[in-house]
Write a protein that holds these residues in place. Structure first.
Motif, mmCIF file in Angstrom:
data_model
loop_
_atom_site.group_PDB
_atom_site.id
_atom_site.type_symbol
_atom_site.label_atom_id
_atom_site.label_comp_id
_atom_site.label_asym_id
_atom_site.label_seq_id
_atom_site.Cartn_x
_atom_site.Cartn_y
_atom_site.Cartn_z
ATOM 1 N N VAL A 99 45.631 29.848 60.217
ATOM 2 C CA VAL A 99 46.974 30.219 60.666
ATOM 3 C C VAL A 99 46.910 31.539 61.427
ATOM 4 O O VAL A 99 46.144 32.434 61.069
ATOM 5 C CB VAL A 99 47.958 30.325 59.469
ATOM 6 C CG1 VAL A 99 47.524 31.386 58.469
ATOM 7 C CG2 VAL A 99 49.375 30.592 59.943
ATOM 8 N N GLU A 100 47.694 31.607 62.482
ATOM 9 C CA GLU A 100 47.912 32.863 63.196
ATOM 10 C C GLU A 100 49.394 33.197 63.055
ATOM 11 O O GLU A 100 50.246 32.352 63.332
ATOM 12 C CB GLU A 100 47.552 32.740 64.673
ATOM 13 C CG GLU A 100 47.799 34.024 65.440
ATOM 14 C CD GLU A 100 47.328 33.961 66.878
ATOM 15 O OE1 GLU A 100 48.127 34.331 67.766
ATOM 16 O OE2 GLU A 100 46.182 33.534 67.120
ATOM 17 N N VAL A 101 49.676 34.397 62.593
ATOM 18 C CA VAL A 101 51.048 34.836 62.336
ATOM 19 C C VAL A 101 51.314 36.104 63.125
ATOM 20 O O VAL A 101 50.533 37.054 63.067
ATOM 21 C CB VAL A 101 51.270 35.144 60.830
ATOM 22 C CG1 VAL A 101 52.679 35.687 60.592
ATOM 23 C CG2 VAL A 101 50.995 33.932 59.978
ATOM 24 N N THR A 102 52.439 36.120 63.846
ATOM 25 C CA THR A 102 52.916 37.341 64.485
ATOM 26 C C THR A 102 54.299 37.639 63.931
ATOM 27 O O THR A 102 55.179 36.770 63.939
ATOM 28 C CB THR A 102 52.987 37.206 66.018
ATOM 29 O OG1 THR A 102 51.679 36.898 66.508
ATOM 30 C CG2 THR A 102 53.472 38.497 66.667
ATOM 31 N N VAL A 103 54.463 38.851 63.427
ATOM 32 C CA VAL A 103 55.762 39.320 62.937
ATOM 33 C C VAL A 103 56.262 40.376 63.913
ATOM 34 O O VAL A 103 55.604 41.400 64.120
ATOM 35 C CB VAL A 103 55.662 39.904 61.514
ATOM 36 C CG1 VAL A 103 57.010 40.476 61.069
ATOM 37 C CG2 VAL A 103 55.168 38.861 60.526
ATOM 38 N N HIS A 104 57.402 40.084 64.533
ATOM 39 C CA HIS A 104 58.041 41.001 65.474
ATOM 40 C C HIS A 104 59.157 41.757 64.757
ATOM 41 O O HIS A 104 59.887 41.173 63.960
ATOM 42 C CB HIS A 104 58.688 40.224 66.630
ATOM 43 C CG HIS A 104 57.752 39.346 67.385
ATOM 44 N ND1 HIS A 104 57.115 39.756 68.523
ATOM 45 C CD2 HIS A 104 57.350 38.067 67.164
ATOM 46 C CE1 HIS A 104 56.363 38.767 68.989
ATOM 47 N NE2 HIS A 104 56.483 37.730 68.180
ATOM 48 N N LYS A 105 59.281 43.027 65.083
ATOM 49 C CA LYS A 105 60.346 43.854 64.534
ATOM 50 C C LYS A 105 61.050 44.541 65.713
ATOM 51 O O LYS A 105 60.806 45.711 66.016
ATOM 52 C CB LYS A 105 59.764 44.878 63.551
ATOM 53 C CG LYS A 105 60.798 45.652 62.764
ATOM 54 C CD LYS A 105 60.118 46.543 61.735
ATOM 55 C CE LYS A 105 61.133 47.343 60.947
ATOM 56 N NZ LYS A 105 60.480 48.229 59.968
ATOM 57 N N PRO A 106 61.912 43.790 66.416
ATOM 58 C CA PRO A 106 62.498 44.316 67.658
ATOM 59 C C PRO A 106 63.475 45.478 67.476
ATOM 60 O O PRO A 106 63.745 46.186 68.443
ATOM 61 C CB PRO A 106 63.192 43.093 68.273
ATOM 62 C CG PRO A 106 63.340 42.111 67.167
ATOM 63 C CD PRO A 106 62.262 42.395 66.172
#
Length: 126
Positions: A99-106
């Motif tokens: 799995v590849e996970v990206t968590v964005h916090k705009p």
């Protein structure tokens, strides 16, 4: 010894939006903010495709719901921790190999103009 090629098949969810209360600062914990999650799972899709069999793949609706629930629960300081949590949830699906996970916090509390801040991790089965 037989060499097994890493699967190139992927299921990708982009832009899963979750309101949660993660962050180092008290105001982040109190008010909450939107987090945006991208997840790409490596799954061998050949068997599912050849038999048109949902049981041989990952139900992306269930994956999205599990990701959302994981992000919503238990506030933590770091988006790195949120990413690890999401990766663990995705790897709990038996068909997922990696799995590849990206968590964005705009809406991160940064004092200069910016569009996004994100962390990306890649995890596989042990």
């Amino acid at each position: 010894m037989e060499h097994v090629a890493k699967t190139r098949d992927r299921i990708t969810l982009t832009g899963v939006r979750v309101r949660a209360h993660h962050g180092v600062f008290d105001f982040e914990r109190e008010a909450g903010q939107e987090f945006v999650i991208d997840v790409s799972v490596a799954v061998d899709l050949a068997a599912a495709a050849s038999g048109d069999d949902l049981a041989r793949t990952v139900h992306y609706g269930e994956l999205a719901e599990a990701i959302s629930a994981a992000v919503e629960r238990d506030p933590v300081d770091l988006i790195e921790t949120v990413a690890e949590r999401v990766a663990s949830v995705a790897l709990a699906f038996p068909a997922v190999e990696e799995v590849e996970v990206t968590v964005h916090k705009p809406q991160a509390p940064i004092t200069v103009p910016f569009t996004d801040v994100a962390v990306t991790i890649v995890r596989g089965r042990a």
